[in-house]
Structure formats: C-alpha cells, structure tokens
Design an enzyme around this catalytic site. Structure first.
Site, PDB file in Angstrom:
ATOM      1  N   ARG A 150       0.826  -1.211   0.000  1.00  0.00           N
ATOM      2  CA  ARG A 150       0.000   0.000   0.000  1.00  0.00           C
ATOM      3  C   ARG A 150       0.860   1.260   0.000  1.00  0.00           C
ATOM      4  NH1 ARG A 150      -3.425  -3.408   3.812  1.00  0.00           N
ATOM      5  NH2 ARG A 150      -1.546  -3.300   5.045  1.00  0.00           N
ATOM      6  N   ILE A 151       1.801   1.342   0.951  1.00  0.00           N
ATOM      7  CA  ILE A 151       2.592   2.580   1.070  1.00  0.00           C
ATOM      8  C   ILE A 151       3.653   2.646  -0.032  1.00  0.00           C
ATOM      9  CG2 ILE A 151       4.143   3.903   2.587  1.00  0.00           C
ATOM     10  CD1 ILE A 151       2.558   2.641   4.959  1.00  0.00           C
ATOM     11  N   ASP A 170       9.818  -6.865  -4.580  1.00  0.00           N
ATOM     12  CA  ASP A 170       8.732  -7.398  -3.755  1.00  0.00           C
ATOM     13  C   ASP A 170       8.301  -8.712  -4.387  1.00  0.00           C
ATOM     14  OD1 ASP A 170       6.369  -8.076  -2.417  1.00  0.00           O
ATOM     15  OD2 ASP A 170       5.849  -5.968  -2.071  1.00  0.00           O
ATOM     16  N   ALA A 231       9.485   2.585   7.577  1.00  0.00           N
ATOM     17  CA  ALA A 231       8.637   1.389   7.768  1.00  0.00           C
ATOM     18  C   ALA A 231       8.774   0.876   9.193  1.00  0.00           C
ATOM     19  CB  ALA A 231       8.994   0.326   6.745  1.00  0.00           C
ATOM     20  N   ARG A 232       9.865   0.183   9.485  1.00  0.00           N
ATOM     21  CA  ARG A 232      10.070  -0.333  10.831  1.00  0.00           C
ATOM     22  C   ARG A 232      11.547  -0.310  11.190  1.00  0.00           C
ATOM     23  NH1 ARG A 232       5.967   0.857  11.969  1.00  0.00           N
ATOM     24  NH2 ARG A 232       4.215  -0.278  12.830  1.00  0.00           N
ATOM     25  N   ASP A 256      12.599   7.261  10.128  1.00  0.00           N
ATOM     26  CA  ASP A 256      11.447   7.642  10.951  1.00  0.00           C
ATOM     27  C   ASP A 256      11.258   6.643  12.078  1.00  0.00           C
ATOM     28  OD1 ASP A 256       9.172   9.271  11.524  1.00  0.00           O
ATOM     29  OD2 ASP A 256       7.880   7.683  10.710  1.00  0.00           O
ATOM     30  N   GLU A 261      12.821   1.426  19.671  1.00  0.00           N
ATOM     31  CA  GLU A 261      12.199   2.744  19.588  1.00  0.00           C
ATOM     32  C   GLU A 261      12.238   3.433  20.954  1.00  0.00           C
ATOM     33  OE1 GLU A 261       9.121   3.416  16.510  1.00  0.00           O
ATOM     34  OE2 GLU A 261       8.245   1.715  17.524  1.00  0.00           O
ATOM     35  N   HIS A 288       9.046   8.651  14.634  1.00  0.00           N
ATOM     36  CA  HIS A 288       7.940   7.823  14.127  1.00  0.00           C
ATOM     37  C   HIS A 288       6.733   8.710  13.781  1.00  0.00           C
ATOM     38  CE1 HIS A 288       6.479   3.389  14.328  1.00  0.00           C
ATOM     39  NE2 HIS A 288       5.789   4.055  13.430  1.00  0.00           N
ATOM     40  N   GLY A 290       5.452   9.078  10.765  1.00  0.00           N
ATOM     41  CA  GLY A 290       4.794   8.698   9.509  1.00  0.00           C
ATOM     42  C   GLY A 290       3.289   8.890   9.521  1.00  0.00           C
ATOM     43  N   ALA A 291       2.680   8.558  10.653  1.00  0.00           N
ATOM     44  CA  ALA A 291       1.208   8.630  10.701  1.00  0.00           C
ATOM     45  C   ALA A 291       0.723   9.922  11.346  1.00  0.00           C
ATOM     46  CB  ALA A 291       0.672   7.436  11.482  1.00  0.00           C
TER      47      ALA A 291
HETATM   48  P1  NAD Z   1       1.618  -3.660   2.995  1.00  0.00           P
HETATM   49  O1  NAD Z   1       1.378  -4.970   3.674  1.00  0.00           O
HETATM   50  O2  NAD Z   1       0.539  -3.081   2.166  1.00  0.00           O
HETATM   51  O3  NAD Z   1       2.925  -3.761   2.080  1.00  0.00           O
HETATM   52  C1  NAD Z   1       4.093  -4.388   2.498  1.00  0.00           C
HETATM   53  C2  NAD Z   1       4.732  -5.028   1.273  1.00  0.00           C
HETATM   54  O4  NAD Z   1       5.966  -5.608   1.684  1.00  0.00           O
HETATM   55  C3  NAD Z   1       3.881  -6.168   0.678  1.00  0.00           C
HETATM   56  O5  NAD Z   1       3.600  -5.894  -0.682  1.00  0.00           O
HETATM   57  C4  NAD Z   1       4.740  -7.387   0.850  1.00  0.00           C
HETATM   58  O6  NAD Z   1       4.620  -8.288  -0.249  1.00  0.00           O
HETATM   59  C5  NAD Z   1       6.126  -6.787   0.907  1.00  0.00           C
HETATM   60  N1  NAD Z   1       7.105  -7.661   1.526  1.00  0.00           N
HETATM   61  C6  NAD Z   1       6.942  -8.493   2.584  1.00  0.00           C
HETATM   62  N2  NAD Z   1       8.076  -9.167   2.825  1.00  0.00           N
HETATM   63  C7  NAD Z   1       8.976  -8.746   1.899  1.00  0.00           C
HETATM   64  C8  NAD Z   1      10.321  -9.072   1.632  1.00  0.00           C
HETATM   65  N3  NAD Z   1      10.975  -9.966   2.361  1.00  0.00           N
HETATM   66  N4  NAD Z   1      10.943  -8.441   0.618  1.00  0.00           N
HETATM   67  C9  NAD Z   1      10.296  -7.527  -0.147  1.00  0.00           C
HETATM   68  N5  NAD Z   1       9.011  -7.189   0.057  1.00  0.00           N
HETATM   69  C10 NAD Z   1       8.362  -7.788   1.065  1.00  0.00           C
HETATM   70  O7  NAD Z   1       2.077  -2.662   4.157  1.00  0.00           O
HETATM   71  P2  NAD Z   1       2.009  -1.082   4.117  1.00  0.00           P
HETATM   72  O8  NAD Z   1       0.677  -0.654   4.592  1.00  0.00           O
HETATM   73  O9  NAD Z   1       2.492  -0.589   2.826  1.00  0.00           O
HETATM   74  O10 NAD Z   1       3.072  -0.732   5.272  1.00  0.00           O
HETATM   75  C11 NAD Z   1       4.439  -0.904   5.043  1.00  0.00           C
HETATM   76  C12 NAD Z   1       5.242  -0.664   6.315  1.00  0.00           C
HETATM   77  O11 NAD Z   1       5.102   0.673   6.744  1.00  0.00           O
HETATM   78  C13 NAD Z   1       4.869  -1.528   7.513  1.00  0.00           C
HETATM   79  O12 NAD Z   1       6.037  -1.924   8.182  1.00  0.00           O
HETATM   80  C14 NAD Z   1       4.117  -0.580   8.389  1.00  0.00           C
HETATM   81  O13 NAD Z   1       4.128  -0.971   9.705  1.00  0.00           O
HETATM   82  C15 NAD Z   1       4.904   0.689   8.153  1.00  0.00           C
HETATM   83  N6  NAD Z   1       4.216   1.928   8.501  1.00  0.00           N
HETATM   84  C16 NAD Z   1       4.955   2.904   9.105  1.00  0.00           C
HETATM   85  C17 NAD Z   1       4.354   4.105   9.408  1.00  0.00           C
HETATM   86  C18 NAD Z   1       5.116   5.189  10.101  1.00  0.00           C
HETATM   87  O14 NAD Z   1       4.520   5.919  10.876  1.00  0.00           O
HETATM   88  N7  NAD Z   1       6.393   5.359   9.858  1.00  0.00           N
HETATM   89  C19 NAD Z   1       3.003   4.324   9.095  1.00  0.00           C
HETATM   90  C20 NAD Z   1       2.291   3.308   8.479  1.00  0.00           C
HETATM   91  C21 NAD Z   1       2.915   2.113   8.185  1.00  0.00           C
HETATM   92  C1  MLT Z   2       1.752   2.133  11.713  1.00  0.00           C
HETATM   93  O1  MLT Z   2       2.210   0.984  11.585  1.00  0.00           O
HETATM   94  O2  MLT Z   2       0.552   2.384  11.562  1.00  0.00           O
HETATM   95  C2  MLT Z   2       2.675   3.223  11.991  1.00  0.00           C
HETATM   96  O3  MLT Z   2       3.895   2.795  12.395  1.00  0.00           O
HETATM   97  C3  MLT Z   2       2.153   4.406  12.683  1.00  0.00           C
HETATM   98  C4  MLT Z   2       2.040   4.355  14.174  1.00  0.00           C
HETATM   99  O4  MLT Z   2       1.954   3.327  14.760  1.00  0.00           O
HETATM  100  O5  MLT Z   2       2.026   5.389  14.787  1.00  0.00           O
END
Ligand code: NAD
Ligand code: MLT
Length: 320
Positions: A150-151, A170, A231-232, A256, A261, A288, A290-291
C-alpha cells in the site's frame, strides 16, 4: 467495558468509546512494568507501535477480549498468542498510508538537499554558508522501493512524479501490479541495491525482513546511495548503517523508525533514550512521525475505536 489506551490517539476516538458507554483510561507512555500490574482490570487495550502486547502481558490479562492497534504494523502484538486466548486483534491498515508515504518522500527530498541540516546550522549556529549544503537532484535518478504494498505503491507513484526511474523488489506482488504502476521489477534484492540512488523501505517487520539491509547489502549499494526507512526500525541494521556512513559509502539516511524505539510519550526530562546514529550529521531522524497528520490521526483514532467498540459488543469485525 473498561478500555486502556497506552499511546496517544485522536480525542475523537476516545470520545467515540465514551459515547458508546465504555470506561476509558488514557495511560499514555505507561511502562511495560506498570502495564503488567494493571492489565487484569481491562476488557480491551488500544496501542500504537511502542506497547508490546506479548505473552508476558497476556498471561496477566485475564479479562482481555480485544487488542486494538491504532495503525498499521502489528509487529508489537503477538497475534497467535492473542488468538489462542480468544482475544480479537484489530488494526487500521488503510488509515495512515498517505501520511506515511508523504513522509517518506519528504525524507527523500530532505536528505537529497540537506534541508534539516541547513535549517539547524542557521538557527543554532548562525551559520549561513550555503556551500556546505550542496545536494543532488532526484530528477532522473533511480529509486529502489523495497516492498511494493500500500505505502510502497504510493511512494513509487510520487517518485515517478519527481521524474525518477522507479524499480522495486517485492517477490509477493504480481507482474500486473508492477506494470500498472510503471515500476520495473527486480527479481532479487541485490539487483535493486546495485542500481538505486535512493532506497526506500516499505515492508512489514518480519523474521525475513528484519536486518534485510545489513553490512553485506550496504556493500552492494552504489557509492553515495541515500536510504529512507519509514517502515520499521531494524529493517536496516543500525550498526551497519552507522559504519557505512562513517566510511563514506552511504551518503545519507533518513529514519522515521529506530531499533529499539524510544518512548514517544515521555517528556525530555524523563527520556533516557540514546542512539549513536544521532552523532552523524548526514542522518536525519524523526520520532515515528509517519502517521502524524491531522487526517491520519483522525482516521486511525476513530477507526480503531469503532472496531474495538464493535468487537466488545460482539459485532462482526475484520480481525487480523
Ligand atoms: P503492505 O502490507 O501493504 O505492504 C508491504 C509489502 O511488503 C507487501 O507488498 C509485501 O509483499 C512486501 N514484503 C513483505 N516481505 C517482503 C520481503 N521480504 N521483501 C520484499 N518485500 C516484502 O504494508 P504497508 O501498509 O504498505 O506498510 C508498510 C510498512 O510501513 C509496515 O512496516 C508498516 O508498519 C509501516 N508503517 C509505518 C508508518 C510510520 O509511521 N512510519 C506508518 C504506516 C505504516
Ligand atoms: C503504523 O504501523 O501504523 C505506523 O507505524 C504508525 C504508528 O503506529 O504510529
């Protein structure tokens, strides 16, 4: 029902829970030890990314029926351990994706142009020598996206809008999706590392992805690569990143998320967090964020509160 909220969510979400007859305790920043002492009183818990809903906590959570993740990643919740006890886990995967994607792109621009460093030099040191902050353009460079979910997909679209060539690794995404996004598929991570001027990570944290960018992978990267991780924490090994930046192989990084953490609700005077990446001028770190937009906070807070309230009422919810 009694609900504990351990990390800050939108007031609208808290109000929704109260309006639906629940008793809500907001214990933002509560330590794991304090939570262990009190969890037995609660029917539901709402967390963000810091609170660990793990076996140790669940053993004491005799009344717990629902664990709500205000956000996307569920790596801080031991889902099988919840399921074993009949505890429903809900999250809000769509609610903050635009916010997270925009931050990642902002981070990319910030480290290509040294924006935070230049601001800080002027503000803190009265130093306006702009020649110190020459950057590079994103235009016509190659962006490598790891995780085209998604992201990652939104980031890819935005970077294409910046006239970058976008490639991605991916293995779980179909060729059709790559084609639709106009993104070139890399069959291996190595392929992506060797070509990218910017690497942006967007996978969940799993046993497969944790440390996926380490010393060996950084060596494969182009010299002067820039890395964004929104991401993480731990997807990029921090020690390896520190060394690669010190050696001048990686030009800059924007993080981020950290590993581990800090507690994001602690006041500075109570904060004991340390991370040696802060020593490096070409690493920028945000807490952190991102959101953290008004839109995402509202979406996440209200969505998780509705899911938790519905689950407590025994209604059907989309559980993790
Ligand atoms: P998502 O599940 O839609 O997408 C993740 C993608 O990673 C998937 O398409 C999956 O196939 C791929 N993937 C999994 N394992 C893999 C690997 N070994 N190699 C390559 N690709 C691989 O998730 P999303 O909603 O896009 O979120 C992505 C990340 O962002 C998550 O870790 C989420 O927790 C993080 N996130 C962070 C924040 C923030 O505040 N910084 C906010 C929202 C989400
Ligand atoms: C999430 O996975 O949604 C993000 O890391 C954002 C958050 O937890 O604050």
């Amino acid at each position: 029902m009694k609900i504990i909220v351990t990390e800050r969510i939108a007031e609208d979400g808290i109000n929704y829970l109260k309006e639906n007859g629940h008793e809500v305790d907001t214990r933002y920043g509560i330590s794991h030890e304090e939570l262990l002492e009190t969890i037995e009183d609660y029917d539901a818990i709402i967390v963000r990314s810091v609170t660990k809903v793990n076996e140790e906590l669940l053993q004491r959570a005799s009344k717990l029926k629902v664990a709500g993740r205000a956000g996307n990643g569920i790596d801080n919740i031991e889902v099988p351990a919840c399921t074993k006890r009949g505890i429903i886990v809900v999250n809000t995967p769509e609610s903050n994706i635009m916010a997270a994607a925009e931050l990642a792109v902002g981070h990319a621009y910030a480290i290509f142009r040294n924006i935070p460093q230049a601001h800080w030099a002027g503000k803190a040191q009265n130093d306006f020598r702009r020649s110190r902050f020459n950057g590079n353009e994103l235009d016509e460079k190659t962006a490598g996206i790891i995780g085209l979910g998604r992201i990652g997909s939104i980031v890819a679209t935005k970077l294409k809008g910046s006239n970058m060539k976008v490639i991605a690794y991916d293995p779980y995404i179909t060729d059709e999706k790559f084609k639709k996004l106009g993104v070139e598929r890399c069959d291996t991570l190595e392929e992506l590392l060797k070509q990218s001027d910017l690497i942006s990570l967007h996978t969940p944290k799993t046993s497969e992805t944790y440390g996926m960018i380490g010393e060996e992978q950084l060596k494969l990267c182009k010299k002067d690569v820039r890395i964004v991780n929104a991401a993480r924490g731990g997807l990029v090994n921090e020690e390896a990143l520190y060394n690669a930046i010190k050696e001048g192989h990686v030009a800059a990084a924007a993080l981020d998320v950290l590993d581990p953490e800090p507690n994001y609700d602690k006041k500075p005077e109570d904060q004991d967090y340390q991370n040696k990446l802060f020593e490096l001028d070409n690493v920028i770190i945000t807490p952190h964020l991102g959101a953290s937009t008004a839109e995402a906070n509202y979406n996440v807070g209200t969505a998780v509160s509705k899911l938790v309230s519905d689950a407590l009422k025994g209604e059907m919810v989309a559980a993790v």
